[in-house]
Write a protein that holds these residues in place. Structure first.
Motif, mmCIF file in Angstrom:
data_model
loop_
_atom_site.group_PDB
_atom_site.id
_atom_site.type_symbol
_atom_site.label_atom_id
_atom_site.label_comp_id
_atom_site.label_asym_id
_atom_site.label_seq_id
_atom_site.Cartn_x
_atom_site.Cartn_y
_atom_site.Cartn_z
ATOM 1 N N TRP A 274 0.806 -1.220 0.000
ATOM 2 C CA TRP A 274 0.000 0.000 0.000
ATOM 3 C C TRP A 274 0.839 1.269 0.000
ATOM 4 C CZ3 TRP A 274 -3.278 -2.548 4.371
ATOM 5 C CH2 TRP A 274 -4.181 -3.467 3.793
ATOM 6 N N LYS A 286 0.104 7.190 -7.572
ATOM 7 C CA LYS A 286 -0.802 6.726 -6.524
ATOM 8 C C LYS A 286 -1.201 5.267 -6.748
ATOM 9 C CE LYS A 286 -2.558 11.411 -5.808
ATOM 10 N NZ LYS A 286 -3.749 12.318 -5.873
ATOM 11 N N VAL A 293 -3.710 3.797 -4.344
ATOM 12 C CA VAL A 293 -3.453 4.344 -3.007
ATOM 13 C C VAL A 293 -3.636 5.853 -3.086
ATOM 14 C CG1 VAL A 293 -1.823 4.513 -1.101
ATOM 15 C CG2 VAL A 293 -1.796 2.496 -2.587
ATOM 16 N N ASP A 294 -4.701 6.344 -2.484
ATOM 17 C CA ASP A 294 -5.052 7.751 -2.619
ATOM 18 C C ASP A 294 -5.580 8.259 -1.281
ATOM 19 O OD1 ASP A 294 -5.513 10.198 -3.775
ATOM 20 O OD2 ASP A 294 -6.867 9.468 -5.339
ATOM 21 N N ALA A 295 -6.112 9.464 -1.283
ATOM 22 C CA ALA A 295 -6.723 10.035 -0.089
ATOM 23 C C ALA A 295 -8.019 10.737 -0.488
ATOM 24 C CB ALA A 295 -5.781 11.021 0.587
ATOM 25 N N HIS A 299 -8.551 11.282 4.393
ATOM 26 C CA HIS A 299 -8.514 9.892 4.842
ATOM 27 C C HIS A 299 -7.887 9.013 3.764
ATOM 28 C CE1 HIS A 299 -11.098 10.761 8.283
ATOM 29 N NE2 HIS A 299 -11.856 11.463 7.460
ATOM 30 N N LYS A 300 -7.063 8.072 4.185
ATOM 31 C CA LYS A 300 -6.423 7.169 3.237
ATOM 32 C C LYS A 300 -7.486 6.317 2.556
ATOM 33 C CE LYS A 300 -2.313 4.254 2.867
ATOM 34 N NZ LYS A 300 -1.189 3.630 3.615
ATOM 35 N N ASN A 301 -7.409 6.211 1.246
ATOM 36 C CA ASN A 301 -8.381 5.464 0.462
ATOM 37 C C ASN A 301 -7.626 4.450 -0.390
ATOM 38 O OD1 ASN A 301 -10.691 4.609 -0.846
ATOM 39 N ND2 ASN A 301 -10.691 6.294 -2.322
#
Length: 306
Positions: A274, A286, A293-295, A299-301
């Motif tokens: 991740w 990302k 792996v993003d935000a 919040h981490k998404n």
């Protein structure tokens, strides 16, 4: 945290709902999205603090036969398969049977010279530069290409960039990872997944999407032409370990629970999986190992479409 896992035909997504979201708001949102995007049917499961608080189904699993979708409906999860393939590689890495920084030529036979500097990490992160077979002729499911035939066929295509120089989504890379799993483990990709992932986690409905298999509760697939549903083209591309898993929301909830703990992958493996990939020039994309792996709103998404 409240987590909503949603499978639809032909849409597969993992969404995160705020803790304040109520079930009726979820229903309203999903029904509006189904209407807007003309989604025939979907199923969902909402999990809060490890407990399922809502399981529901909407629309149809088969439009021609008027079969309602239900929680047990089996959908092709498409590229969500990449999560499982990445986990298979990391399981072998945890056992010391390979390293993600191995050159792929260590685990694949007769790879072209142009692939000499491609590593497993490059395949996992779509940074190999190898051309994706998506849209190319010769990779249809009915051809039943062997591993050797596949490598020979795609190996004729020129590299799109040098390994690590750029990022471009590549199904070829994840099919090659499936072959690496087979060669290192000595088992077929599907036997490996059943023995190491599906059975241990109790994912009894999860399987290979092969059209010839009789899969109870399988949803039909559809495409749209001028806003009209049509049956999916039967001349499928063989996506193998890049996208050929079929599953249910119940089974994916079990997968999700396993990733929340250390039952399958150790913390170090998940952290690596991740972490956004860093290119040769130091820039990041990302994407980790088979995961976006993003935000979102701070919040981490972490997730993947399929």
């Amino acid at each position: 945290m409240k987590r909503l896992i949603c499978l639809g035909a032909p849409l597969v997504a993992v969404l995160f709902a705020s803790p304040a979201a109520r079930a009726d708001q979820v229903d309203k949102y999903l029904k509006s999205q189904m209407q807007q995007h003309r989604i025939p049917g979907l199923t969902l499961k909402i999990i809060r603090d490890g407990r399922a608080i809502k399981t529901a189904a909407y629309g149809l699993a088969n439009v021609e036969l008027n079969v309602p979708a239900k929680p047990e409906t089996v959908f092709e999860i498409g590229s969500v398969t990449k999560q499982f393939t990445a986990a298979g590689i990391l399981l072998l890495a945890q056992e010391g049977k390979l390293s993600v920084d191995d050159k792929i030529s260590q685990h694949l036979k007769d790879t072209p010279e142009a692939w000499a500097n491609v590593t497993i990490r490059h395949l996992l992160t779509h940074t190999s530069g190898i051309k994706s077979y998506t849209g190319l002729d010769g990779f249809q499911l009915w051809r039943h290409l062997t591993q050797d035939q596949f490598i020979k066929a795609i190996g004729k295509e020129p590299m799109e960039f040098q390994p690590g120089d750029s990022w471009k989504y590549c199904n070829t890379g994840f099919s090659l990872l499936g072959y690496i799993i087979e060669n290192v483990s000595g088992k077929s990709y599907w036997d490996f997944m059943v023995e190491r992932v599906f059975q241990p986690l109790g994912m009894q409905a999860t399987t290979n999407r092969l059209p010839r298999l009789i899969i109870p509760n399988r949803a039909a697939g559809y495409e749209q032409t001028n806003h009209v549903w049509i049956n999916r083209d039967s001349d499928l591309t063989e996506v193998f370990s890049a996208g050929a898993i079929a599953s249910t929301v119940g089974d994916l909830a079990k997968w999700n629970a396993a990733l929340d703990g250390d039952r399958l992958l150790i913390a170090a493996s998940k952290a690596q999986m991740w972490t956004p990939v860093k290119l040769n020039d130091g820039k990041t994309r990302k994407y980790g190992f088979g995961w976006n792996v993003d935000a979102v709103e701070g919040h981490k998404n972490i997730g993947h479409g399929g």
